[in-house]
Every structure is written in C-alpha cells, then in structure tokens.
Scaffold this motif. Structure first.
Motif, mmCIF file in Angstrom:
data_model
loop_
_atom_site.group_PDB
_atom_site.id
_atom_site.type_symbol
_atom_site.label_atom_id
_atom_site.label_comp_id
_atom_site.label_asym_id
_atom_site.label_seq_id
_atom_site.Cartn_x
_atom_site.Cartn_y
_atom_site.Cartn_z
ATOM 1 N N GLY A 16 1.094 -10.355 -17.809
ATOM 2 C CA GLY A 16 2.447 -10.294 -17.298
ATOM 3 C C GLY A 16 3.052 -11.670 -17.176
ATOM 4 N N VAL A 17 4.265 -11.739 -16.656
ATOM 5 C CA VAL A 17 4.934 -13.003 -16.438
ATOM 6 C C VAL A 17 4.266 -13.704 -15.269
ATOM 7 N N PRO A 18 3.818 -14.948 -15.435
ATOM 8 C CA PRO A 18 3.078 -15.616 -14.361
ATOM 9 C C PRO A 18 3.930 -15.758 -13.103
ATOM 10 N N GLY A 19 3.316 -15.511 -11.971
ATOM 11 C CA GLY A 19 3.947 -15.757 -10.683
ATOM 12 C C GLY A 19 4.762 -14.625 -10.121
ATOM 13 N N VAL A 20 5.120 -13.622 -10.931
ATOM 14 C CA VAL A 20 5.960 -12.538 -10.434
ATOM 15 C C VAL A 20 5.314 -11.179 -10.663
ATOM 16 N N ARG A 21 4.025 -11.130 -10.935
ATOM 17 C CA ARG A 21 3.365 -9.857 -11.164
ATOM 18 C C ARG A 21 3.336 -8.999 -9.910
ATOM 19 N N PHE A 22 3.469 -9.633 -8.745
ATOM 20 C CA PHE A 22 3.442 -8.883 -7.489
ATOM 21 C C PHE A 22 4.762 -8.212 -7.197
ATOM 22 N N LEU A 23 5.849 -8.546 -7.938
ATOM 23 C CA LEU A 23 7.175 -8.054 -7.599
ATOM 24 C C LEU A 23 7.284 -6.526 -7.644
ATOM 25 N N PRO A 24 6.795 -5.822 -8.685
ATOM 26 C CA PRO A 24 6.876 -4.349 -8.654
ATOM 27 C C PRO A 24 6.147 -3.736 -7.465
ATOM 28 N N ASN A 25 4.963 -4.254 -7.136
ATOM 29 C CA ASN A 25 4.251 -3.726 -5.969
ATOM 30 C C ASN A 25 4.995 -4.048 -4.677
ATOM 31 N N ALA A 26 5.667 -5.198 -4.634
ATOM 32 C CA ALA A 26 6.451 -5.529 -3.442
ATOM 33 C C ALA A 26 7.618 -4.556 -3.281
ATOM 34 N N ILE A 27 8.245 -4.168 -4.389
ATOM 35 C CA ILE A 27 9.330 -3.185 -4.311
ATOM 36 C C ILE A 27 8.794 -1.843 -3.828
ATOM 37 N N THR A 28 7.607 -1.460 -4.296
ATOM 38 C CA THR A 28 7.004 -0.199 -3.849
ATOM 39 C C THR A 28 6.701 -0.235 -2.353
ATOM 40 N N VAL A 29 6.188 -1.356 -1.862
ATOM 41 C CA VAL A 29 5.895 -1.487 -0.432
ATOM 42 C C VAL A 29 7.191 -1.438 0.378
ATOM 43 N N MET A 30 8.253 -2.033 -0.139
ATOM 44 C CA MET A 30 9.540 -1.955 0.560
ATOM 45 C C MET A 30 10.048 -0.517 0.631
ATOM 46 N N ALA A 31 9.842 0.245 -0.451
ATOM 47 C CA ALA A 31 10.215 1.662 -0.415
ATOM 48 C C ALA A 31 9.401 2.417 0.627
ATOM 49 N N LEU A 32 8.114 2.107 0.722
ATOM 50 C CA LEU A 32 7.272 2.748 1.735
ATOM 51 C C LEU A 32 7.749 2.410 3.147
ATOM 52 N N CYS A 33 8.108 1.152 3.364
ATOM 53 C CA CYS A 33 8.592 0.750 4.691
ATOM 54 C C CYS A 33 9.923 1.431 5.019
ATOM 55 N N ALA A 34 10.789 1.571 4.016
ATOM 56 C CA ALA A 34 12.066 2.248 4.264
ATOM 57 C C ALA A 34 11.853 3.706 4.630
ATOM 58 N N GLY A 35 10.925 4.370 3.938
ATOM 59 C CA GLY A 35 10.649 5.767 4.274
ATOM 60 C C GLY A 35 10.109 5.929 5.679
ATOM 61 N N LEU A 36 9.205 5.069 6.084
ATOM 62 C CA LEU A 36 8.663 5.161 7.437
ATOM 63 C C LEU A 36 9.708 4.783 8.485
ATOM 64 N N THR A 37 10.612 3.861 8.137
ATOM 65 C CA THR A 37 11.652 3.479 9.082
ATOM 66 C C THR A 37 12.583 4.646 9.389
ATOM 67 N N SER A 38 12.734 5.563 8.441
ATOM 68 C CA SER A 38 13.579 6.731 8.706
ATOM 69 C C SER A 38 13.037 7.548 9.880
ATOM 70 N N VAL A 39 11.740 7.586 10.044
ATOM 71 C CA VAL A 39 11.150 8.309 11.180
ATOM 72 C C VAL A 39 11.524 7.609 12.488
ATOM 73 N N ALA A 40 11.491 6.285 12.485
ATOM 74 C CA ALA A 40 11.873 5.545 13.694
ATOM 75 C C ALA A 40 13.336 5.784 14.045
ATOM 76 N N PHE A 41 14.202 5.812 13.040
ATOM 77 C CA PHE A 41 15.616 6.104 13.306
ATOM 78 C C PHE A 41 15.791 7.520 13.857
ATOM 79 N N ALA A 42 15.020 8.470 13.321
ATOM 80 C CA ALA A 42 15.128 9.845 13.798
ATOM 81 C C ALA A 42 14.681 9.970 15.250
#
Length: 298
Positions: free
Chosen positions: A3-29
């Motif tokens: 992959g492109v050096p130095g940014v291979r973690f970016l897709p996994n970081a986006i996935t983790v952000m999606a996971l955090c957003a989903g769990l945050t919806s429970v806190a808002f509820a």
C-alpha cells in the motif's frame, strides 16, 4: 500488494470512527437526544461507505480490515439501532416483548453479515452483479429508526408511536436483511448523461430540505429505498432470463485490450531505409524492375 506508505491505517481508522459513531448513538438515546441518536447512526453509515473505497485507493486491503468492517457494521447497524429503539419506546411500553424484538433485529444483522462474509470468495453469478442479497445492514439500521423520526417530528398521535406497530416494523426490517430478496447496490447505478444535471439539482434541493426538515426528508428517503425493492426483484429476474444482457469481465477486458493495442506498420521501409537505419536493398545496386515490365510477364 503493498500500500501507500504511512497511510495504510487510514481505512481501518475510518472503520473505527464508524464504530464509535454507532455506539455514540446509544449514549444520545440514553440522554433523550433522539435526533442526534439517529444522526450518529447516519454518520456511521457515511463512514462505512468510505472505508472500502479508501482501502482500494490506497491499496491497503487486508483480512483484518475486512473482519473489522464486519464487526463494526454488526455493532453500529445491528446492536446500536436495537438499543436505541428499546430505550426510546420498547423498554417501558413493550410489555415484555420489546427486548425480544430488539434481540431479533440484532441477531438478523449478525446473520446477514455472516452470510455476506461467507460469499466474499465466491464469484457472483453473471446476472447477480450489482445486486445485494437482502437489505444491506447499514440501510436496515437506518430504516428501522423511521418510527422514532416520525414521532419526534409529528408527535405521538399516530400509528408510528404504537409499541406493537413499532415491533412489527423492527421484525419486518430484520427479516428483510436476512431474506433472499435482491436489492440494487447504489455503486452499480449508471446515470444517463441527460439526467445528470436534473439529478444534481434534485440533490441540492434535497440537501437544502434536509436542513429544514431532517426527520421528514430522511423518512422519505427510507420509503423511496423500500419502494425500489419490487423493481429490483423484477430486474434481477429479467437479467437472469436474458443472458444477452449479462456483463462479463472478460468482455470488458477484451474491449479494453483492443482499445489500447497499437498496430505495427505494414511496410518495414521508412524513407528509403530499413528500420535499423541501413539503406534499403534497391539503394545498394539492386535495380528495380519497372512497372511496365511486370505487366508484360505471362
């Protein structure tokens, strides 16, 4: 593939952000902020649609990323919407069956993702390309919150606020996720050139309306998505019965190879010389026969 050096973690970081957003919806509820709860699930859906293209663009696909994406989808669009709906109405008004309904929805989301992962290594049928089997998990996680949005905008004076109606709605969306009903993948939709400008204008109007009436516009989008399912079923069956409409990767590869293939010149002599630069034979003392002599030969 590297992959492109130095940014291979970016897709996994986006996935983790999606996971955090989903769990945050429970806190808002849990704090009673229903609009933000649904908005967090929508943000998780947007992020989930970005991690795959980012991984392909950066050439950083990995098995770990695929498994992380499935786990994130199960939590963000299976567990989190079920908990939001339970905290909103079914905890106090569900009369004992509310938790069972929410469990059923979360299990359907997990089963749908398990089936999707099991089919990753299989080549899809020619007529099934561009289709999902069942409603995708991000779409199901959003559509299941439609009664909450209607109640938040129109009040409780309607069938959308009745616990048994909400329970039937949750079960129906969960069954659509694990069903064999084909749904069209948005990435496979091809827009005719003459419709690009009208669709862009409609998109601008929709985004503007989303700021003024977010609940109603979101529910209308959910209804439009559900209404496309009969058309998707018809198109899937139509393609299955007409092999001449199938698009195969081999045909696309052959067309592309023909498009870029260069023709070699038929004559090897260029400006009186051979390709290596040496003089042509007729310039080394070989006399060319005149055309009239060729005509007199028997």
């Amino acid at each position: 593939m590297g992959g492109v050096p130095g940014v291979r973690f970016l897709p996994n970081a986006i996935t983790v952000m999606a996971l955090c957003a989903g769990l945050t919806s429970v806190a808002f509820a849990m704090s009673g902020q229903w609009r933000l709860a649904v908005g967090a699930i929508g943000a998780a859906a947007v992020l989930d649609s970005l991690d795959g293209p980012a991984a392909r663009w950066l050439r950083s696909q990995s098995r770990v990323g695929a498994e992380l994406d499935s786990l994130s989808d199960c939590i963000s669009f299976g567990v989190a919407p079920a908990l939001v709906m339970y905290v909103w109405l079914l905890r106090d008004e569900g009369q004992g069956y509310g938790w069972v309904v929410c469990l059923l929805f979360a299990v359907c989301a997990a089963l749908r993702l398990a089936r999707f992962n099991s089919l990753l290594d299989d080549e899809p049928k020619p007529w099934a390309k561009g289709f999902f089997t069942g409603v995708p998990t991000p779409a199901g996680g959003l559509i299941v919150t439609a009664p909450l949005l209607l109640t938040n905008r129109l009040g409780t004076d309607g069938p959308w606020a009745l616990p048994w109606v909400v329970s039937i709605w949750i079960v129906m969306i969960g069954l659509l996720m694990v069903s064999r009903v084909p749904t069209i993948a948005l990435k496979s939709v091809r827009m005719p050139p003459q419709l690009i400008v009208p669709m862009l204008i409609l998109l601008v109007l929709g985004v503007a309306a989303l700021f003024y009436e977010p609940e109603l516009v979101t529910v209308i989008g959910m209804v439009v998505y559900l209404l496309h399912i009969p058309y998707a079923v018809w198109k899937y069956d139509h393609l299955r019965r007409h092999p001449e409409l199938w698009r195969t990767t081999g045909a696309r590869a052959r067309r592309s190879s023909r498009r870029v293939r260069m023709r070699m010149p038929r004559r090897q002599r260029v400006a009186g010389r051979l390709p290596d630069g040496s003089p042509a034979p007729h310039q080394q003392g070989t006399r060319r026969r005149p055309r009239s002599a060729w005509r007199r030969l028997p």
